[in-house]
Write a protein that holds these residues in place. Structure first.
Motif: not given
Lengths: 337, 556
Positions: A99-103, A105, A130-133, A162
Motif C-alpha cells: 500500500f505504500c508509495t515512494p512519496s 516517508y 520501494a520507499c527510499l526515504r 526532508e
C-alpha cells in the motif's frame, strides 16, 4: 517539510511505544491512524479510547483512530511510523509494501536486528518496500514517562534532510525534543548494542561486584562499541549522543529493563535458552551478541566483554570466571576511541 | 544512413542542432552558477563568483604548464590569458557574468562532439572487418600476418565477442525511453567493443563521453569526433568545467540520446571490478536523475530513463601489465593518466587482435537487468514494480511536499542509492571466466604459502619458486569452485559453462590456454603436472577479478 503541517500519519503497531507515538503525533497532526493487527483489539481501543494491554488507563485523544485495515492506515499518510518487534519487521514491511508509495516517508522505532540476517531494520524496510526515504527514531524513551508528561528527547536519523525535518516537525514539542542525525547506521546499531551492555550490567549487579566494576565494564563496553562503530562506518558522535550514551544510561541504569534482568539470570548460571524462556519476551541483547560475534570474526576485532558474555550465554561458562578473565587482562594505555 | 533513419536517430538530431545544444548548456550552467552564488549570503555572492573564476584560472594555468599538446596549448593559453586579463582589470562594479559565460562556453565548445551518419556507417562496416585503422603504421610482415589470420578466421567478431543478458528487453526499452549504458571498465578496447555490440544488437548509436587523451590519436580521434563522443578532460577538476559537463550530459539525455558512461571513471587499475572498491563516480550518473526530473517537468511522452549496467569479462586484458604496475605504484589521483600506455601502440593492439582472433580467447559482454533512476528493476513493459509487484509511479520519488522538482540533498542520496544498485548488479551478474577462477585460486594459494597473506611479501619471491602441482592446486581450488557454484545457483554470480561443470582439469586447461594468449610473460603456465607463473603481478591482476566474494575465506 519544515514548518509544514503534516495532515495524516499512519502508525503501524499499537503496542506501548506505538500508542505513545500516536499521542505525540496527535498534538501536531489532525489525522493520526493507528494500526493494530488484531481486529477485535483495534475495535475495542477505538471504542474505549484506551489500550489496556499496553498503556493502561491512558486516554487516547479523539484525533487518533485505531484500525486493523492497513491500507486505510497508511495508504494516504505522509509519514508512516513502524513500531513492531524486530522479528516481525520483515513481514510487516512486506505487508506495508502493498500500500505504500515512494512519496511517503517510512520511519521505524524498533531497536534490534533481524535474527536470521543480522540486518538493521531500515535495511529490511529498504529491501521489502520501494520507499527510499526511510529513517529511524531512537533514544532513551521510556513510554510510561512520556505518557505521564515528563520531558524526554529522541533522535530521528535519516540520510534525507526532508525526513529529519518532517519528523521533527511532527513530533517536536517542549516536552519531547527531537534531534536530527544523518548517521542511520550508528543510531540503529547503538540502539541494539546497548542491550549487550544492559546484559553486562545486570550480570555484574547479580554478582555483587559493586559500582566500580559496573562502571569499568560499562566504560570498556562502550569502547568495544566504538571499535565496532569504526568498522561499521558509524560516527563516534552518534555514540556520544542521545541515541548512544543517552540510551545506554537509560537502559543500563534501569533494573526493570528486560536485558538487565536477562543479565541477572546469566549470572545465576542460566544459558541463553533458559533466560529467553524465563523472560517471556525477546531478549534483544542475546541475538545482538551472536550478530556481533559473527562480525568480530570477519573483521578480526578484540571485544573481550562481548566475547565473555557470548561464552556465558552460549557455552555455559560461569559468569564470575569470565569477569575474572577480563580483570586478569593486563591493561595497556586506556583507549576509548 | 537515409534521411528517414537520420530523423529516427536521436543522436543525429541532437548534433544537427549542435549550436543550440551548446547554447542550452551554456545558459543552464550560467543560470545554475548564478543561482548557486545567490544561495550564499548576498554579501558573499560576488566573492563566490570570483572564487570560481580564480579556481578555473589557477587550475587551467597549472594544467597548461604540464600539457604536452603544444598546438592545443597555444589556443588554450591565449584564451586563458584573455580571461586572466579581464579578471585582473575588474573593479568592484564589474559584472562577472560575461567572464563566467565565456569560460562556460569555452568548456561547452570543447566538450560537445559531432555525429556524422556517414562516418557512423563507415565505422560500423569496417569495425567487424578487422580494426584496420590501426594497421597503417605496421610493417608489412606484421600486417600480412594479421591480415592472413583475420581472413583465415573469417573475421567473425560474433564468434569472439559473446553478448549475453536480456538483449531483447534492452531493445524494447530503447523504444520506450532513453537507455543509459553503464559498463565496467577494464580496457581502452571497451568503447570499441561496446560500439560494435550496440550496433550488433540493432540499437541506434549512443552518445558517450571519452577521455580527451583518446582524441589525440588522429585516426581514433577522427572517429571519436564523428561518432557522437563528447570529450571529458579528467585533468579539469574545477567547478565550472564539472557543471558544464554535467549539463551537457543532461541535455543529451533529455534529447533522448541513449548514452554510455563508465561510472567507475577510468579503467580498473587493479583488475578488480568496481564493486570491490565500492564507489562509483557520482558525477555523470547524477545527470540521469536530473534529466528524468526535467522530462517529468516538461511532461514528455517518454520521460523514462533505463540504466543498463554491463559487465565486460576478458580472459586477457590488453593493458594488464601497465595497469597493475600503476595500481602497485599508485600514489594519488594525479597519476590517473597513464603515459605511454601500451594499448596505444598500434603494434601492441595488432598483436593483441592477432592472438585474440587466432586463439580460442573470447570476450563476454553481459547486459544486466535494467534499473530505473531510483534503482528499481524494470520489467519488460518498461515499468518499475515494487517488491509486492505493484507498479510504481516514479514521479512519487521526486515529490516533496506535493511538488515535483529537484532537491539537491535528496537527489544526492538518490544518486548514492543508484550507484549501490549498479554495483549490486555488477556483482550479481559478473560473468566469471575460467581464467579468473584459476588466477584467483592460484594466487590465493601462493599468498598463503609464500606471502603470509601479504601480496607485497609474495612479490619478493622468485617466480621459479611459485610453482605447485596440479593436484595441490586442485585440492585447494575444488572447495572454492563449489562455493562459487552455490553462489551461482543462488543468483549471486554468473559462471561460464566450463565453471559449472565439476571437471577441474578442463577448467585449468581452459584458463591456461586463454591466459597464454598475448602476454610475453605468462601469468599462468601449465606444464605437465605443474602450474607456475612467469609474472606474479599479472597473476595478481587477473586474480583480483574475483575479489569481493569472500571465496578464499572458506578454504583458509
Amino acid at each position: 517539510m519544515r514548518n509544514r503541517q503534516i495532515k495524516q500519519v499512519g502508525i503501524v503497531g499499537a503496542g506501548q511505544w506505538g500508542t505513545t507515538l500516536a499521542w505525540l503525533c496527535s498534538l501536531k497532526c489532525e489525522d493520526v491512524r493507528l494500526y493494530d493487527y488484531k481486529p477485535e483489539r483495534a475495535k475495542l481501543i477505538q471504542q474505549t479510547r484506551k489500550n489496556k494491554d499496553f498503556t493502561g488507563d491512558f486516554e487516547i485523544p479523539g484525533n487518533v483512530s485505531v484500525h486493523s485495515d492497513l491500507e486505510h492506515v497508511i495508504g494516504s499518510a505522509q509519514i508512516i511510523l513502524v513500531v513492531v518487534p524486530s522479528q516481525s519487521m520483515r513481514a510487516t514491511a512486506k505487508a506495508i509494501s502493498q500500500f505504500c508509495t515512494p512519496s511517503q516517508y517510512l520511519v521505524h522505532g524498533t531497536k534490534g536486528l533481524e535474527q536470521k540476517t543480522h540486518k538493521r531494520m531500515s535495511e529490511v524496510l529498504l529491501e521489502e518496500t520501494a520507499c527510499l526515504r526511510v529513517g529511524v527514531l531512537s533514544g532513551p524513551n521510556l513510554a510510561d514517562e512520556i505518557l505521564n508528561g515528563l520531558p524526554a528527547a529522541s533522535v530521528i536519523a535519516s540520510r534525507f534532510d526532508e525526513v529529519i525535518e518532517g519528523v521533527q516537525n511532527l513530533l517536536s514539542s517542549p516536552r519531547f525534543l527531537v534531534f536530527g542525525n544523518h548517521d542511520i547506521v550508528g543510531v540503529e546499531w547503538v540502539g541494539t548494542l546497548k542491550n549487550i551492555l544492559a546484559l553486562a550490567t545486570g550480570m555484574i549487579h547479580e554478582l555483587k561486584l559493586g559500582q566500580n566494576t559496573q562502571a569499568l565494564i560499562l566504560t570498556r563496553g562502550i569502547a568495544e562499541i566504538e571499535l565496532l562503530f569504526k568498522k561499521l562506518g558509524a560516527s563516534s558522535e552518534t555514540l556520544l549522543g542521545l541515541a548512544g550514551l543517552g540510551d545506554i544510561f537509560a537502559t543500563c541504569t534501569s533494573q526493570q529493563s528486560r536485558n538487565f534482568r536477562a543479565g541477572v539470570l546469566l549470572a545465576q548460571g542460566q544459558g541463553a535458552v533458559e533466560v529467553q524462556n524465563q523472560v517471556h519476551a525477546t531478549v534483544e541483547g542475546l541475538h545482538t551478541i551472536r550478530a556481533v560475534l559473527d562480525f568480530k570474526d570477519e573483521h578480526k576485532l578484540d571485544l573481550p566483554i562481548i566475547e565473555a558474555l557470548g561464552r556465558c550465554a552460549f557455552q555455559g561458562k560461569g559468569a564470575l570466571d569470565e569477569v575474572q578473565k577480563i580483570l586478569a587482562r593486563i591493561p595497556g594505555l586506556e583507549k576509548v576511541v | 544512413m537515409t534521411e528517414r533513419e537520420n530523423s529516427q536517430n536521436p543522436l543525429a538530431r541532437f548534433y544537427e542542432n549542435r549550436d543550440e545544444v551548446i547554447e542550452d548548456v551554456v545558459q543552464r550552467t550560467l543560470l545554475e552558477t548564478l543561482s548557486r552564488s545567490s544561495e550564499v549570503a548576498a554579501s558573499s555572492a560576488r566573492t563566490f563568483q570570483e572564487k570560481l573564476i580564480a579556481e578555473s584560472l589557477e587550475q587551467e594555468f597549472r594544467r597548461l604548464d604540464l600539457s604536452k599538446d603544444a598546438l592545443r596549448g597555444v589556443v588554450d593559453q591565449s584564451f586563458w590569458q584573455g580571461i586572466a586579463s579581464a579578471f585582473r582589470e575588474r573593479d568592484s562594479e564589474t559584472d562577472l557574468r560575461p567572464i563566467l559565460e565565456r569560460i562556460i562556453r569555452y568548456h561547452a565548445e570543447e566538450i560537445a562532439g559531432h555525429f556524422d551518419p556517414k562516418v557512423y556507417k563507415m565505422a560500423t562496416l569496417i569495425l567487424p572487418n578487422g580494426f584496420n585503422w590501426m594497421f597503417r603504421t605496421l610493417d608489412w610482415k606484421t600486417l600480412w600476418a594479421v591480415f592472413r589470420t583475420l581472413m583465415n578466421e573469417k573475421i567473425d567478431l560474433r564468434r569472439k565477442v559473446h553478448l549475453t543478458g536480456d538483449i531483447q528487453l534492452i531493445k524494447n526499452l530503447s523504444k520506450k525511453g532513453t537507455i543509459v549504458l553503464v559498463p565496467t571498465h577494464f580496457s581502452n578496447l571497451d568503447s570499441v567493443l561496446l560500439g560494435w555490440a550496440l550496433f550488433e544488437m540493432g540499437l541506434p548509436p549512443f552518445c558517450f563521453g571519452a577521455g580527451l587523451n583518446l582524441f589525440s590519436n588522429p585516426l581514433l580521434g577522427y572517429f571519436m569526433n564523428h561518432l557522437g563522443a563528447y570529450k571529458i578532460d579528467r585533468r579539469k577538476k574545477h567547478s565550472l568545467y564539472r557543471w558544464t559537463l554535467m549539463n551537457y550530459s543532461s541535455v543529451a539525455l533529455e534529447n533522448d540520446c541513449h548514452s554510455l558512461f563508465f561510472p567507475g571513471g577510468g579503467r580498473s587499475r587493479s583488475g578488480a571490478p568496481e564493486f570491490v572498491e565500492g564507489n562509483l563516480k557520482p558525477g555523470l550518473l547524477s545527470t540521469v536523475l536530473r534529466a528524468y526530473i526535467r522530462n517529468i517537468q516538461k511532461k514528455k511522452t517518454n520521460p523514462n530513463l533505463y540504466i543498463v549496467p554491463c559487465v565486460i569479462s576478458y580472459h586477457v586484458v590488453l593493458e594488464a601489465t601497465s595497469l597493475i604496475e600503476e595500481h602497485l605504484k599508485r600514489t594519488g589521483a594525479n597519476r590517473f593518466m597513464i603515459d605511454n600506455d601500451e594499448s596505444f601502440a598500434p603494434k601492441t593492439i595488432a598483436k593483441f587482435i592477432y592472438n585474440f582472433m587466432r586463439g580460442s580467447s573470447s570476450v563476454n559482454l553481459h547486459f544486466c537487468r535494467p534499473l530505473d533512476p531510483f534503482g528499481n528493476l524494470v520489467s519488460e513493459d518498461g515499468l518499475s514494480r515494487n517488491q509486492a509487484g505493484r507498479i510504481l509511479n516514479l514521479p512519487d520519488y521526486i515529490t516533496t511536499d506535493g511538488e515535483i522538482g529537484s532537491k539537491p540533498q535528496r537527489d544526492r542520496e538518490y544518486g548514492l542509492n543508484l550507484n549501490q544498485k549498479i554495483l549490486d548488479r555488477y556483482k550479481q551478474e559478473n560473468v566469471v571466466l575460467s581464467s579468473h577462477f584459476i588466477a584467483y585460486v592460484f594466487f590465493e594459494y601462493l599468498l598463503q604459502r609464500f606471502g603470509e597473506g601479504d601480496p607485497l611479501r609474495l612479490f619478493k619471491h622468485q617466480t621459479e619458486q611459485c610453482k605447485l602441482t596440479t593436484d595441490e592446486l586442485r585440492t585447494y581450488a575444488v572447495p572454492i569452485l563449489k562455493k562459487l557454484q552455490i553462489l551461482h545457483e543462488g543468483g549471486g554470480v554468473l559462471l561460464e559453462p566450463v565453471l559449472r561443470s565439476n571437471d577441474f582439469d578442463q577448467v585449468l586447461e581452459s584458463a591456461g590456454r586463454n591466459l597464454a594468449v598475448f602476454h610475453t610473460a605468462r601469468p599462468i603456465l601449465v606444464e605437465g603436472q605443474n602450474v607456475g607463473t612467469e609474472d606474479l603481478r599479472l597473476l595478481y591482476y587477473y586474480h583480483n577479478r574475483l575479489e569481493g566474494y569472500g571465496l578464499a575465506k572458506q578454504t583458509n
